[in-house]
Design an enzyme around this catalytic site. Structure first.
Site, PDB file in Angstrom:
ATOM      1  N   SER A 129      -8.560  14.716  25.903  1.00  7.03           N
ATOM      2  CA  SER A 129      -9.199  14.330  24.648  1.00  7.03           C
ATOM      3  C   SER A 129     -10.067  13.082  24.728  1.00  7.03           C
ATOM      4  O   SER A 129     -10.693  12.697  23.757  1.00  7.03           O
ATOM      5  CB  SER A 129      -8.160  14.166  23.528  1.00  7.03           C
ATOM      6  OG  SER A 129      -7.330  13.064  23.770  1.00  7.03           O
ATOM      7  N   LYS A 184      -3.778  10.819  15.239  1.00  3.04           N
ATOM      8  CA  LYS A 184      -4.947  10.054  15.683  1.00  3.04           C
ATOM      9  C   LYS A 184      -5.694   9.448  14.496  1.00  3.04           C
ATOM     10  O   LYS A 184      -6.128   8.295  14.543  1.00  3.04           O
ATOM     11  CB  LYS A 184      -5.875  10.949  16.506  1.00  3.04           C
ATOM     12  CG  LYS A 184      -5.304  11.341  17.859  1.00  3.04           C
ATOM     13  CD  LYS A 184      -6.207  12.338  18.568  1.00  3.04           C
ATOM     14  CE  LYS A 184      -5.632  12.738  19.918  1.00  3.04           C
ATOM     15  NZ  LYS A 184      -6.467  13.746  20.605  1.00  3.04           N
TER      16      LYS A 184
END
Length: 210
Positions: A106, A149
């Protein structure tokens, strides 16, 4: 023990020079803000990586550098006759907080953004964090841990978050109050990320046919 938290002032200080971008990662502690620092020095065109990194994230860094080198002319990072960005120099990418193991795909878009910032000498926006996997062709792929996140970004005073377009559905899990305080920007290609990551955008339409 919880990792140290950052605030918006620290983010502004840490991205004050080109070559630094702000990513969002998922660790054993949950979501975290992760800075990525890139610099170059005289060398033989090699890539150096530090920060206790796993194999997947190392591959992401190699893909990121390959994509930036392949698009150097389109990105206005080099003249058409000087397309080798690594001629006579090495690139060093560091993930601070070296005691924390890091892996996963990511950080791909964050790595590319740091490299483009380094080679262009344009600073990345301090109020913007990002997450997303990237293919060698520049497509932005969805990643996991979106709720955690985004909560990490919110805690650290981030105002804008760049996400893969295909993660749009995951926003349903994020509290409305948190979403309301953030600008969510969706990216389908790496060019979309760069357009949003820099203060005055990346003027793709003027010099790139997509």
């Amino acid at each position: 023990m919880q990792p140290p938290q950052f605030d918006d002032r620290e983010a502004a200080e840490r991205v004050a020079t080109p070559g630094i971008s702000v990513g969002l990662v998922w660790t054993a502690f949950g979501g975290e803000v992760q800075f990525v620092e890139a610099t170059s020095m005289a060398g033989k065109g090699e890539l150096h990586l530090t920060g206790q990194l796993g194999d997947v994230i190392k591959e992401s860094a190699q893909i990121a550098l390959t994509w930036v080198r392949a698009r150097a002319t389109d990105l206005k990072l080099a003249a058409a006759d000087e397309s080798n960005l690594l001629e006579g120099r090495d690139v060093h990418i560091h993930f601070p907080a070296g005691a924390t193991p890091k892996d996963g795909p990511s950080a791909g878009v964050t790595l590319v953004t740091a490299l483009v910032s380094l080679f262009s000498q344009k600073r990345v926006r301090a109020d913007t964090a990002m997450t997303g996997e990237m293919t060698l062709r520049g497509l932005v792929l969805p990643v996991g841990g979106i709720k955690d996140k985004i909560l990490a970004a919110h805690r650290c005073g981030i105002k804008r978050v760049i996400l893969p377009e295909r993660n749009l559905k995951d926003l349903a899990e994020v509290p409305a109050a948190v979403l309301g305080s953030l600008e969510i920007l969706l990216a389908k290609r790496m060019e979309d990320v760069l357009e949003q990551a820099f203060e005055d955008g990346w003027l793709w339409k003027q010099h790139s046919k997509l």
